[in-house]
Motif scaffolding. Structure first.
Motif, mmCIF file in Angstrom:
data_model
loop_
_atom_site.group_PDB
_atom_site.id
_atom_site.type_symbol
_atom_site.label_atom_id
_atom_site.label_comp_id
_atom_site.label_asym_id
_atom_site.label_seq_id
_atom_site.Cartn_x
_atom_site.Cartn_y
_atom_site.Cartn_z
ATOM 1 N N LEU A 78 62.905 -17.308 34.059
ATOM 2 C CA LEU A 78 61.734 -16.437 34.218
ATOM 3 C C LEU A 78 60.584 -16.903 33.338
ATOM 4 O O LEU A 78 59.422 -16.926 33.782
ATOM 5 C CB LEU A 78 62.123 -15.002 33.869
ATOM 6 N N LEU A 213 57.731 -9.540 33.609
ATOM 7 C CA LEU A 213 57.681 -9.133 35.021
ATOM 8 C C LEU A 213 56.502 -8.229 35.343
ATOM 9 O O LEU A 213 56.228 -7.967 36.516
ATOM 10 C CB LEU A 213 58.987 -8.423 35.403
ATOM 11 N N LEU A 285 61.114 -13.348 40.221
ATOM 12 C CA LEU A 285 62.481 -12.848 40.350
ATOM 13 C C LEU A 285 63.449 -13.933 40.826
ATOM 14 O O LEU A 285 64.552 -14.053 40.283
ATOM 15 C CB LEU A 285 62.508 -11.636 41.289
#
Length: 336
Positions: A78, A213, A285
């Motif tokens: 990520l 995120l 993701l």
């Protein structure tokens, strides 16, 4: 939202496939090793009916190792995807901002000065603290500039400084055994991890993932440049703060329990990008799931390769990462 809808329409099986790979990697990590555990023995141990040896292998050795592998891989994948989108640079990864080297410097200091012998949490705590310290230095060097080039140059300076500190500790190591311990840790491994390591890494990685995120839409807007993103109403100062904090805290927690593991944050976004619409938000993701699966599979491979002593995970990821990256470089270079 449009980009996400296009991504789902073109590749509806991408996320289910990656989730399946994560599950398979986790199960393989539990079942494979020097002592293979068939699914029946794993199920019996999970239900409390297995023998003591199986329960010890499963719950004390392999389960913490599998969880640490999944967490560290997810964080590195990520972080690489976010930094490639934020810096608009396909070569960006956590080490680009000095996060990996700085956290490694803290861990090396814990080993060098003997703090790691005091308590098991001393090494991870110092690694995280030096990661945050590097973040403060990065802010000081970059100032108020929002240019990705400024951050990259400041990150190179921080990373080089941390690398020099690591080299200095090796050079001044009081005995060869301390130098060997530092070198071994720097090679990267999740061997012999316990539930204590999971409890140390989990809060940091969870916080890092949450921070990274948040800004998927802002990363898409940054593809238009800083002025374009501001015109769409994004506060780039806050975006930068969240990105850098997420990388420092999350990668610091990951490096603290695994050592230096390279190439996961670099190659995973390139592996999943062709299967999406190539917008920065669409790979976040998938990169997180792909990183978790790739690092865990690499750790399983480490156990299965017949050697006199177990190979270090960082060495294996480098050997796997370089050819994969070169293939994708040749295939995708015209599309960047």
């Amino acid at each position: 939202m449009a980009s996400i809808e296009v991504h789902r329409a073109r590749h509806p099986a991408l996320l289910p496939l990656l989730i399946g790979l994560v599950v398979i990697a986790g199960l393989a990590s539990l079942g494979l090793g020097a002592v293979p555990l068939p699914p029946t023995r794993i199920l019996a141990a999970a239900l409390g009916d297995g023998d003591a040896i199986t329960r010890t292998i499963l719950f004390d050795l392999r389960l913490p190792r599998a969880v640490v592998g999944l967490l560290v891989g997810a964080m590195l994948g990520l972080a690489g995807a976010v930094l490639q989108g934020y810096l608009r640079n396909p070569l960006a990864e956590p080490s680009a901002l000095g996060a990996s080297n700085s956290a490694a410097l803290g861990a090396v200091a814990a080993i060098y000065f003997g703090f790691a012998e005091w308590h098991a949490a001393a090494l991870p705590a110092l690694a995280i603290l030096t990661g945050l310290g590097a973040l403060l230095l990065l802010f000081a060097l970059a100032g108020r500039s929002e240019s990705p080039l400024t951050l990259i140059l400041a990150g190179i300076a921080v990373s080089t400084l941390a690398g020099a500190g690591i080299s200095l500790s090796l050079n001044l190591s009081p005995n060869p055994f301390a130098a060997m311990e530092i070198t071994t840790w720097l090679l990267g491994s999740i061997e012999n991890r316990s539930s204590q390591h999971v409890m140390i890494a989990l809060p940091c990685i969870a916080a890092g993932i949450a921070l990274l995120l948040i800004d998927g839409r802002a990363l898409d807007a940054l593809a238009l440049g800083e002025d374009g993103a501001r015109s769409l109403g994004f506060d780039l100062g806050r975006v930068r703060m969240r990105v850098l904090l997420g990388v420092a805290i999350g990668v610091g927690g990951a490096v603290a329990v695994s050592g230096s593991i390279g190439f996961i944050g670099l190659i995973v976004p390139h592996l999943v990008r062709p299967l999406t619409d190539r917008s920065p938000s669409s790979i976040l993701l998938p990169s997180m799931l792909g990183g978790a699966a790739l690092l865990t599979f690499a750790d399983v491979l480490v156990r299965l390769i017949p050697t006199s002593s177990e190979l270090k995970l960082g060495v294996v990821t480098a050997f796997l990462g370089v050819p994969v990256f070169l293939v994708h470089l040749l295939r995708e270079r015209r599309l960047w």
